[in-house]
Design an enzyme around this catalytic site. Structure first.
Site, PDB file in Angstrom:
ATOM      1  N   ASP A  60       0.876  -1.173   0.000  1.00 54.00           N
ATOM      2  CA  ASP A  60       0.000   0.000   0.000  1.00 54.00           C
ATOM      3  C   ASP A  60       0.910   1.219   0.000  1.00 54.00           C
ATOM      4  O   ASP A  60       1.556   1.529   1.005  1.00 54.00           O
ATOM      5  CB  ASP A  60      -0.885  -0.016   1.248  1.00 54.00           C
ATOM      6  N   VAL A  61       0.980   1.925  -1.121  1.00 55.57           N
ATOM      7  CA  VAL A  61       1.931   3.026  -1.240  1.00 55.57           C
ATOM      8  C   VAL A  61       1.593   4.210  -0.342  1.00 55.57           C
ATOM      9  O   VAL A  61       2.439   5.095  -0.149  1.00 55.57           O
ATOM     10  CB  VAL A  61       2.065   3.504  -2.700  1.00 55.57           C
ATOM     11  N   ASN A  87       4.897   4.298 -10.141  1.00 57.98           N
ATOM     12  CA  ASN A  87       3.828   4.200 -11.131  1.00 57.98           C
ATOM     13  C   ASN A  87       2.426   4.132 -10.531  1.00 57.98           C
ATOM     14  O   ASN A  87       1.456   4.469 -11.202  1.00 57.98           O
ATOM     15  CB  ASN A  87       4.062   2.962 -12.000  1.00 57.98           C
ATOM     16  N   TYR A 158      -6.666  15.115 -10.596  1.00 54.90           N
ATOM     17  CA  TYR A 158      -5.696  14.229 -11.229  1.00 54.90           C
ATOM     18  C   TYR A 158      -4.529  15.031 -11.811  1.00 54.90           C
ATOM     19  O   TYR A 158      -3.359  14.685 -11.613  1.00 54.90           O
ATOM     20  CB  TYR A 158      -6.378  13.420 -12.332  1.00 54.90           C
ATOM     21  N   LYS A 162      -0.475  14.916 -10.798  1.00 54.11           N
ATOM     22  CA  LYS A 162       0.596  14.611 -11.746  1.00 54.11           C
ATOM     23  C   LYS A 162       1.571  15.783 -11.881  1.00 54.11           C
ATOM     24  O   LYS A 162       2.784  15.584 -12.056  1.00 54.11           O
ATOM     25  CB  LYS A 162       0.017  14.228 -13.101  1.00 54.11           C
TER      26      LYS A 162
END
Length: 252
Positions: A60-61, A87, A158, A162
């Site tokens: 779990d990042v 990623n 989003y 990014k």
């Protein structure tokens, strides 16, 4: 990539799964990290059936302890991780005024917090090892998006996540330059992966595709050369860049 130890988050599907297969085929030891054990197990079977070496590691990042445990498992099996591909990510396209705070927080937790925790762990271990402790190239590559530099309707959260990844990559490239760690961001365009396939097939998606210079999506395989270059010894002098690989989509 022979003998390289590459840890990859978000490996269970889409871009991550493709890159894991690619790296395994090129001789790397691939540490495949994601939250879904069954998908990771099947990926490892694929890689090893093709003659590669891989490890499935549930991770779990958003949890620093889980990220550290993934690197621990990688070191136990293969040794120090020399390259990390950041990623893992999600998308939740919708107008900003319709997006709940909970959805916003979840997206930022995975896309941005997760990227930070993963890259920080990678860099800390490489720095602790010292330059004499590893002769292989030291690389961290963020999979960002053209949405991080070009506004897209419905992508306020989003795109912001990014854009944050891109600046994070550049800042870490600066901070870690003296440790010979190269950090870069790859910015793909729209690809027909599971996460976005339904949108691309929709009327709105087809209209957007028609507005691009080449009027097509790009296959995920078109990332291969860029990724292999940034991970290779040949990219020794390349750090802190944002490399757009989008088949001219962002020129529209």
């Amino acid at each position: 990539m022979n003998g390289r130890n590459v840890l990859l988050t978000g490996a269970s599907s889409g871009v991550g799964r493709h890159l894991a297969r690619l790296l395994g085929a090129k001789g790397a030891n691939v540490i495949c990290c994601a939250r879904r054990q069954a998908e990771l197990d099947s990926l490892v079977v694929e890689i090893e059936a093709a003659g590669g070496q891989a490890l499935a590691q549930v991770c779990d990042v958003t949890d620093a302890a889980s990220v550290a445990a993934a690197f621990d498992a990688a070191e136990e099996r293969f040794g120090l991780v020399d390259s990390t591909i950041v990623n893992a990510g999600i998308t939740n396209a919708m107008p900003a005024i319709r997006m709940s705070v909970e959805s916003f927080d979840q997206l930022m937790a995975i896309n941005l917090r997760g990227a930070f925790l993963t890259a920080r762990e990678a860099g800390a271990r490489l720095i602790a090892a010292g330059e004499g402790g590893l002769t292989r190239p030291r690389r961290v590559v963020f999979i960002a998006s053209t949405a991080g530099r070009k506004p897209e309707r419905g992508a306020a959260a989003y795109g912001a996540s990014k854009a944050g990844m891109i600046m994070m990559a550049k800042t870490l490239a600066l901070e870690w330059a003296r440790h010979e760690i190269n950090v870069n961001a790859v910015l793909p365009g729209f690809m027909p992966t599971d996460i976005i396939a339904d949108y691309l097939d929709s009327e709105a998606g087809q209209k957007q595709i028609a507005g691009w210079p080449r009027k097509r999506t790009m296959p995920v395989e078109d990332l291969d050369a860029a990724m292999l270059f940034l991970l290779s010894a040949g990219s020794r002098s390349v750090s802190g860049i944002e490399l757009v690989v989008d088949d001219t989509q962002s020129l529209a």
